[in-house]
Scaffold this active site. Structure first.
Site, PDB file in Angstrom:
ATOM      1  N   THR A 193      -0.325 -12.686  -1.624  1.00 42.61           N
ATOM      2  CA  THR A 193       0.832 -12.392  -0.780  1.00 42.61           C
ATOM      3  C   THR A 193       0.346 -11.328   0.178  1.00 42.61           C
ATOM      4  O   THR A 193      -0.634 -10.650  -0.113  1.00 42.61           O
ATOM      5  CB  THR A 193       2.001 -11.840  -1.637  1.00 42.61           C
ATOM      6  OG1 THR A 193       2.639 -12.923  -2.306  1.00 42.61           O
ATOM      7  CG2 THR A 193       3.047 -11.115  -0.824  1.00 42.61           C
TER       8      THR A 193
ATOM      9  N   GLY B  90       9.656 -17.545  -4.693  1.00 38.70           N
ATOM     10  CA  GLY B  90       9.217 -16.379  -5.460  1.00 38.70           C
ATOM     11  C   GLY B  90      10.009 -15.133  -5.116  1.00 38.70           C
ATOM     12  O   GLY B  90      11.106 -15.194  -4.560  1.00 38.70           O
ATOM     13  N   ASP B  91       9.417 -13.988  -5.450  1.00 40.32           N
ATOM     14  CA  ASP B  91      10.098 -12.708  -5.251  1.00 40.32           C
ATOM     15  C   ASP B  91      10.062 -12.217  -3.809  1.00 40.32           C
ATOM     16  O   ASP B  91      10.904 -11.412  -3.391  1.00 40.32           O
ATOM     17  CB  ASP B  91       9.459 -11.634  -6.135  1.00 40.32           C
ATOM     18  CG  ASP B  91       7.974 -11.453  -5.805  1.00 40.32           C
ATOM     19  OD1 ASP B  91       7.275 -12.477  -5.666  1.00 40.32           O
ATOM     20  OD2 ASP B  91       7.522 -10.311  -5.670  1.00 40.32           O
TER      21      ASP B  91
END
Ligand code: ASP
Length: 316
Positions: free
Chosen positions: A176, A206-207
Site C-alpha cells: 500500500t 481493505g482498510d
C-alpha cells in the site's frame, strides 16, 4: 506556524533481506526519496498538508514498484481493483473510493469525492462515472498491469491449487502507499492508496479507504496512514484508535502508535503505519519484518528505510 513534516510508506510486511537484491533495495530508496521530495516541494512553497499528501501519493501511485496505481496487485480474476482515501485534519473532511480501475491516480479520485460530492465514499461503477464527469485522467487496464504482479498472481493461484504453505514475501502478497503531513500552518492530512492483496476476491475492500481504519486525520491529534493486513486494521479501527488514545488518554503520538501496532500484532494483524502530530513529531512503527518508509522535514533531506535500520539520508 512551525516546521513542516511529511512521512510516507510504500507498504509493510515480511521483506526478507535476501528476497530483494541490492539494486532493488536501492531502487526502493530512490523511489521513496523522489516521492518525499514531491510532497516536500508543496510544503516548502507554503502549500497545504492536503496538497502535499496528494502529491506524494500520486508519485507513489505512478511508480510501478509500489502496490497502488500502476503496479497494483491483482484479484483472482487477474484485474487490479484499487482503493484510496484522503482526509483533511482541519475539518475532518474525507473522501474515498473502492474497487475502481481506470483513473490514473486513485488518490485524486478520493480527493474529488471529498471536494465535489456530498459523500465520503464511492465504489465501483458509480465512482468511475463520477470521476469521468469530473474530468479525471483515465488509463487503459494495460497501463496498470506489470509482469511482476501477473507472475505473483499466477504463483499464488498455483499455490492455492496445490495446497502448499504460503511462504511468499509480503511484498508479493500485498502493499500500500500512503503519506501524512503537517504544513507550516499546523494543518494535518493523510492519504492512502492501494491495490489491496494479491489474489483477493473481486469486490474485496481493505482498510485503506475506510476512514478510521487505514486513513485518519484530525488537527487536534494526528494524521495516520496504515499498511498491512487490512481486515485487522478495519476490525480494530487502527488509525482512529491512535487518535483516540491521544485525545482521551493524553498519550504521545509515539506511545499511541506503538501500542496500536503491537496490539495488532498480538491479534495476528501484521503491518505498520506512519503518523504525524500537530507538533510535527512522526511515528513509523511496524510489527512486520520491514516497511518501506521515509520522512522529510524542513531541511528537505529525504530519509528512507526498509528494515529496522536507522533511516538513511539522501540528497535534498
Ligand atoms: N492494507 C492493504 C489492504 O488490506 C494492504 C497492504 O497495506 O499491504 O488492502
Amino acid at each position: 506556524m512551525g516546521g513542516t513534516m511529511l512521512a510516507l510508506h510504500g507498504g509493510a510486511g515480511t521483506i526478507p533481506e535476501g528476497s530483494i537484491t541490492d539494486e532493488e533495495a536501492e531502487a526502493y530508496h530512490r523511489g521513496l526519496a523522489a516521492c518525499l521530495r514531491a510532497g516536500h516541494a508543496v510544503l516548502a512553497r507554503g502549500g497545504s498538508a492536503l496538497d502535499a499528501v496528494t502529491a506524494a501519493v500520486m508519485a507513489l501511485e505512478d511508480d510501478p514498484l509500489f502496490n497502488a496505481g500502476r503496479g497494483a496487485v491483482l484479484t483472482t480474476d487477474g484485474r487490479p481493483e484499487m482503493d484510496a482515501a484522503i482526509m483533511d485534519g482541519a475539518d475532518r473532511a474525507a473522501g474515498a473510493v473502492a474497487g475502481i480501475l481506470g483513473p490514473r491516480n486513485p488518490v485524486l479520485a478520493a480527493r474529488t469525492v471529498m471536494e465535489k460530492s456530498p459523500h465520503v465514499m464511492l465504489i465501483g461503477e458509480g465512482a468511475l462515472r463520477f470521476c469521468r464527469e469530473h474530468g479525471l485522467f483515465f488509463m487503459p487496464e494495460t497501463y496498470f498491469l506489470t509482469d511482476r504482479r501477473i507472475a505473483a498472481l499466477d504463483a499464488e493461484l498455483a499455490r492455492r491449487a496445490s495446497g502448499a504453505a504460503d511462504n511468499r514475501s509480503d511484498a508479493d502478497r500485498h502493499g500500500t502507499v500512503g503519506a501524512v503531513a503537517r504544513d507550516a500552518r499546523g494543518n494535518l492530512a493523510a492519504a492512502t492508496s492501494t491495490g489491496g492483496m494479491t489474489g483477493k476476491m473481486p469486490g474485496r475492500v481493505g482498510d485503506t479507504p475506510v476512514i478510521g481504519a487505514g486513513t485518519f486525520a484530525d488537527n487536534a491529534t494526528c494524521a495516520v496512514s496504515a499498511t498491512g493486513h487490512g481486515e485487522y486494521f478495519i476490525r480494530w479501527a487502527a488509525a482512529h484508535d491512535i487518535s483516540a488514545r491521544m485525545a482521551y488518554r493524553g498519550e504521545t503520538l509515539e506511545a499511541a502508535a506503538q501500542t496500536v501496532s503491537e496490539a495488532l500484532a498480538a491479534r495476528g494483524g501484521s503491518g505498520g503505519l506512519i503518523a504525524v502530530d500537530a507538533a510535527g513529531n512522526v511515528a513509523l512503527p511496524f510489527n512486520s519484518g520491514g516497511m518501506y518508509r521515509g520522512t522529510i522535514g524542513p531541511d528537505g533531506v529525504p530519509r528512507t528505510g526498509i528494515w529496522r535500520e536507522a533511516l538513511r539520508p539522501g540528497d535534498p
